[in-house]
Scaffold this motif. Sequence first.
Motif, PDB file in Angstrom:
ATOM      1  N   ALA A 230      48.851  43.338  15.932  1.00 23.13           N
ATOM      2  CA  ALA A 230      49.088  42.313  16.953  1.00 23.13           C
ATOM      3  C   ALA A 230      49.787  41.104  16.333  1.00 23.13           C
ATOM      4  N   ALA A 231      50.455  40.354  17.169  1.00 21.56           N
ATOM      5  CA  ALA A 231      51.168  39.168  16.691  1.00 21.56           C
ATOM      6  C   ALA A 231      50.187  38.039  16.385  1.00 21.56           C
ATOM      7  N   ILE A 232      50.380  37.416  15.216  1.00 21.25           N
ATOM      8  CA  ILE A 232      49.632  36.207  14.836  1.00 21.25           C
ATOM      9  C   ILE A 232      50.683  35.224  14.326  1.00 21.25           C
ATOM     10  N   PRO A 233      51.403  34.588  15.231  1.00 23.28           N
ATOM     11  CA  PRO A 233      52.631  33.851  14.872  1.00 23.28           C
ATOM     12  C   PRO A 233      52.427  32.612  14.020  1.00 23.28           C
ATOM     13  N   ASP A 234      51.184  32.122  13.887  1.00 19.57           N
ATOM     14  CA  ASP A 234      50.967  30.891  13.110  1.00 19.57           C
ATOM     15  C   ASP A 234      50.603  31.158  11.652  1.00 19.57           C
ATOM     16  N   VAL A 235      50.568  32.421  11.263  1.00 14.67           N
ATOM     17  CA  VAL A 235      50.051  32.776   9.937  1.00 14.67           C
ATOM     18  C   VAL A 235      51.136  33.469   9.111  1.00 14.67           C
ATOM     19  N   PRO A 236      51.308  33.094   7.844  1.00 18.64           N
ATOM     20  CA  PRO A 236      52.264  33.806   6.981  1.00 18.64           C
ATOM     21  C   PRO A 236      51.724  35.178   6.575  1.00 18.64           C
ATOM     22  N   ALA A 237      52.622  36.111   6.361  1.00 21.56           N
ATOM     23  CA  ALA A 237      52.244  37.468   5.951  1.00 21.56           C
ATOM     24  C   ALA A 237      52.758  37.737   4.548  1.00 21.56           C
ATOM     25  N   ILE A 238      51.880  38.328   3.721  1.00 23.02           N
ATOM     26  CA  ILE A 238      52.261  38.766   2.375  1.00 23.02           C
ATOM     27  C   ILE A 238      52.437  40.282   2.424  1.00 23.02           C
ATOM     28  N   TYR A 239      53.623  40.755   2.100  1.00 21.55           N
ATOM     29  CA  TYR A 239      53.888  42.195   2.049  1.00 21.55           C
ATOM     30  C   TYR A 239      53.821  42.661   0.596  1.00 21.55           C
ATOM     31  N   LEU A 240      53.059  43.717   0.342  1.00 16.19           N
ATOM     32  CA  LEU A 240      53.017  44.337  -0.985  1.00 16.19           C
ATOM     33  C   LEU A 240      53.302  45.817  -0.787  1.00 16.19           C
ATOM     34  N   VAL A 241      54.561  46.194  -0.986  1.00 16.05           N
ATOM     35  CA  VAL A 241      55.007  47.539  -0.618  1.00 16.05           C
ATOM     36  C   VAL A 241      55.994  48.079  -1.653  1.00 16.05           C
ATOM     37  N   GLU A 242      56.205  49.386  -1.583  1.00 19.04           N
ATOM     38  CA  GLU A 242      57.255  50.002  -2.390  1.00 19.04           C
ATOM     39  C   GLU A 242      58.608  49.708  -1.748  1.00 19.04           C
ATOM     40  N   PRO A 243      59.668  49.595  -2.552  1.00 18.55           N
ATOM     41  CA  PRO A 243      60.995  49.324  -1.988  1.00 18.55           C
ATOM     42  C   PRO A 243      61.637  50.597  -1.434  1.00 18.55           C
ATOM     43  N   THR A 244      61.257  50.965  -0.208  1.00 21.68           N
ATOM     44  CA  THR A 244      61.833  52.135   0.460  1.00 21.68           C
ATOM     45  C   THR A 244      62.518  51.688   1.738  1.00 21.68           C
ATOM     46  N   SER A 245      63.447  52.503   2.203  1.00 21.53           N
ATOM     47  CA  SER A 245      64.180  52.148   3.421  1.00 21.53           C
ATOM     48  C   SER A 245      63.246  52.048   4.622  1.00 21.53           C
ATOM     49  N   ALA A 246      62.209  52.917   4.668  1.00 18.56           N
ATOM     50  CA  ALA A 246      61.258  52.883   5.786  1.00 18.56           C
ATOM     51  C   ALA A 246      60.475  51.570   5.793  1.00 18.56           C
ATOM     52  N   ASN A 247      60.040  51.117   4.628  1.00 19.86           N
ATOM     53  CA  ASN A 247      59.301  49.853   4.552  1.00 19.86           C
ATOM     54  C   ASN A 247      60.183  48.662   4.907  1.00 19.86           C
ATOM     55  N   LEU A 248      61.429  48.690   4.454  1.00 20.00           N
ATOM     56  CA  LEU A 248      62.345  47.594   4.761  1.00 20.00           C
ATOM     57  C   LEU A 248      62.610  47.506   6.261  1.00 20.00           C
ATOM     58  N   GLN A 249      62.745  48.671   6.901  1.00 19.56           N
ATOM     59  CA  GLN A 249      62.963  48.681   8.346  1.00 19.56           C
ATOM     60  C   GLN A 249      61.735  48.155   9.081  1.00 19.56           C
ATOM     61  N   ALA A 250      60.530  48.525   8.580  1.00 16.58           N
ATOM     62  CA  ALA A 250      59.290  48.050   9.204  1.00 16.58           C
ATOM     63  C   ALA A 250      59.158  46.538   9.086  1.00 16.58           C
ATOM     64  N   ILE A 251      59.549  45.976   7.934  1.00 19.14           N
ATOM     65  CA  ILE A 251      59.492  44.515   7.751  1.00 19.14           C
ATOM     66  C   ILE A 251      60.460  43.827   8.709  1.00 19.14           C
ATOM     67  N   THR A 252      61.671  44.388   8.813  1.00 18.79           N
ATOM     68  CA  THR A 252      62.659  43.811   9.734  1.00 18.79           C
ATOM     69  C   THR A 252      62.157  43.852  11.171  1.00 18.79           C
ATOM     70  N   ASN A 253      61.525  44.959  11.561  1.00 16.43           N
ATOM     71  CA  ASN A 253      60.981  45.072  12.925  1.00 16.43           C
ATOM     72  C   ASN A 253      59.899  44.017  13.173  1.00 16.43           C
ATOM     73  N   ASP A 254      59.036  43.799  12.164  1.00 18.73           N
ATOM     74  CA  ASP A 254      57.982  42.781  12.301  1.00 18.73           C
ATOM     75  C   ASP A 254      58.591  41.399  12.536  1.00 18.73           C
ATOM     76  N   LEU A 255      59.634  41.099  11.770  1.00 17.29           N
ATOM     77  CA  LEU A 255      60.251  39.772  11.882  1.00 17.29           C
ATOM     78  C   LEU A 255      60.971  39.607  13.222  1.00 17.29           C
ATOM     79  N   GLN A 256      61.587  40.701  13.691  1.00 18.85           N
ATOM     80  CA  GLN A 256      62.255  40.638  14.990  1.00 18.85           C
ATOM     81  C   GLN A 256      61.261  40.360  16.119  1.00 18.85           C
ATOM     82  N   LYS A 257      60.063  40.957  15.983  1.00 16.77           N
ATOM     83  CA  LYS A 257      59.035  40.771  17.010  1.00 16.77           C
ATOM     84  C   LYS A 257      58.337  39.420  16.886  1.00 16.77           C
TER      85      LYS A 257
END
Length: 709
Positions: A92-119
Amino acid sequence: MAARGASLRDKQILSIKKILNLNEPIETSENDEPHSGGYTSLPAPITKDGIPIWKLLVFDDFGRDVISPVLQVSDLRSMGVTMHMHINSQRAAIPDVPAIYLVEPTSANLQAITNDLQKGLYSTAHINFLSSIPRPLLEDFAAQTAAAGTSEQIAQVYDQYLNFIVTEPDLFSLGMQKEHTYWALNSAKTKDEELDHVVDRIVSGLFSVAVTSGVIPIIRCPRGAAAEMIAMKLDRKLRDHVLNSKDNLFSSQARSGTSGAANPTSRPVLIILDRNVDLIPMLSHSWTYQSLCFDVFKSELNRITIETPADPNNPSKGTTKKTYDLSTKDFFWAKNACLPFPQVAEDIDAELTKYKEEAEALTKKTGVSNFEDLQNDTSASAQHLKAAITLLPELRERKATLDMHMNILAAILQEIQNRQLDNYFQLEEDVMKQTKAQMLEHIKAADKGQPLDKLRLFVIWFLSTEQDVSRQEWAQFEEALEAAGCDKTSLAYIRQVRATTKMTQLTTINSQGSAAQQQSGSSDLFNRFSAISSRLTDRLKETGVPTNALTSNVASLLGGIKNFLPVDRDLTVTKITESIMDPSSASSSAIAKTENYLYFDPRSANARGTMPQPSALRAGAASTPGGLPGVPAPGTGATFGQRRQGFSEAIVFMVGGGSMEEYGNLQEWAARAGAGDRLKRRVVYGASELINAKQFIKDELEKLGREIS
């Protein structure tokens, strides 16, 4: 062994806590209370306005595996992390809170991060990659970010070099179970691209270990096979990083002088070995507490799962599963993990007796009959009540820990009884003395263990014995194993690899008198067992373990293992490590095996070699696994001074799978070699993956056997 905070686990914890602190430095002082393996528990970081920053942690599978063995939920909370979620979960969206991502550098993870930011799920994103992101992926991510217009929401992007899993202070793996590295590196069907992927993944993991350790190691490895290729690529990666980065990851250590750039002996040695140097530890029935847990139960990271019948008298009711976390903060596990099982059984009784005495003393002071009633009793004196309340949490925690280990020990005893593991351990201690006829008899015996245990025993004997096995005799063994219910698929490969492993095995018993000493020590321990066996049965009842035929007959079970304490034995990997770390004390046979090991110093302009092609692993150009002397292969040999320099710290890395038995054996040697006034030694053991005998046979050896047959 080493100073507080010096272990690889402690250094990884500090790196992770820095990430959770939004990559701001963490200051520690000697007055801070130790927490989570040596470092301090910090409050949530605060802004300049004095307002705490609360954060979300988002991880992928590997990020979760890196964090979970070293930090608990309470540790995350202390760093201001209020929620932690998987990157592929619905969030769910929590727009007032920063998110720390700790992930492997894969195309799937990068796309998921971009989708989160778009939303607009979170206010800002602090992106931390577990390993260095490749340039093409970084450019793709930049293009995605520009197209989505989300650049303003990205606060940080870091390469963190944490793509390795630390499960004990001096034990790590690269979590490569899915890559099946032993099969990939020994199969004729592996493509060069697949082989390159496996080798590059290992090099990346070892580079991260070096970065987290904060020092560039000296690298030693045998000539040929995967170890040489990995050593050369790692040497080049470290060398290029130091030469091409003005402010490199090791520069702070170089400026402070802690890396010992001018003095190689003050730096650790990284010993890279191929699994074929000794296959026996991957298959043997060990007798230490940690190895038994890893062997007989389903295990993942620091968690074991025990399956027990829901109703022992009615198998149709199925089984119940219980999971237990075994961490270094568990006082009983930290003390007993590497000890032989009989000594652990004795120590649990001593700890329970100590707990019972302390609980009784506490209740006497306060005047209640049971310390559980203390919280409800108001008649006790204020002074005694205050002392009792102070001690109560610690006593409760100790009781819960001891109850957990009693349940684990009871389950291990059940497995010992069902599979006759004590008999297999005894046979493997003297396996070279077994004749062909005796081995055939053991396999055919209907009442001795499960099929997989028989297969393990036979393979260990076949790899150890000096006796030649003819085709006719081999056919007899195969027929007997098949009749016993064993899957003989792996035997074709074992027969092929025997010549290699026989030439590199170095397992030795430390002294001629050790057998007699062991027998004497075993008898003494058995006498103590006789005294505690009835009490141990009572303990099992007290802790709620079902008192079936097993627990009601503990005395006979403990009596049955009276002669089966481990012989004081150094395994092949330990002898190799000793010959490199402490050549003055090593045997001449061990030194002869490591004499021609290659030598790489990434800080030196001289100790470097050429890069072999991936296909050289199978083309026969390289020497056999384990590094046989005298066979030419690309690389750089060590000078006499380099071969004899000695080291106080080592990282021993096994390519193709690691064994808990090897880890325990190395720790025993390090403690023994650093005893008294001698130089203290630390040995960190690592592997591409940590797997037990069943996994090694099913996932690696059988696949190779099918290819050959």
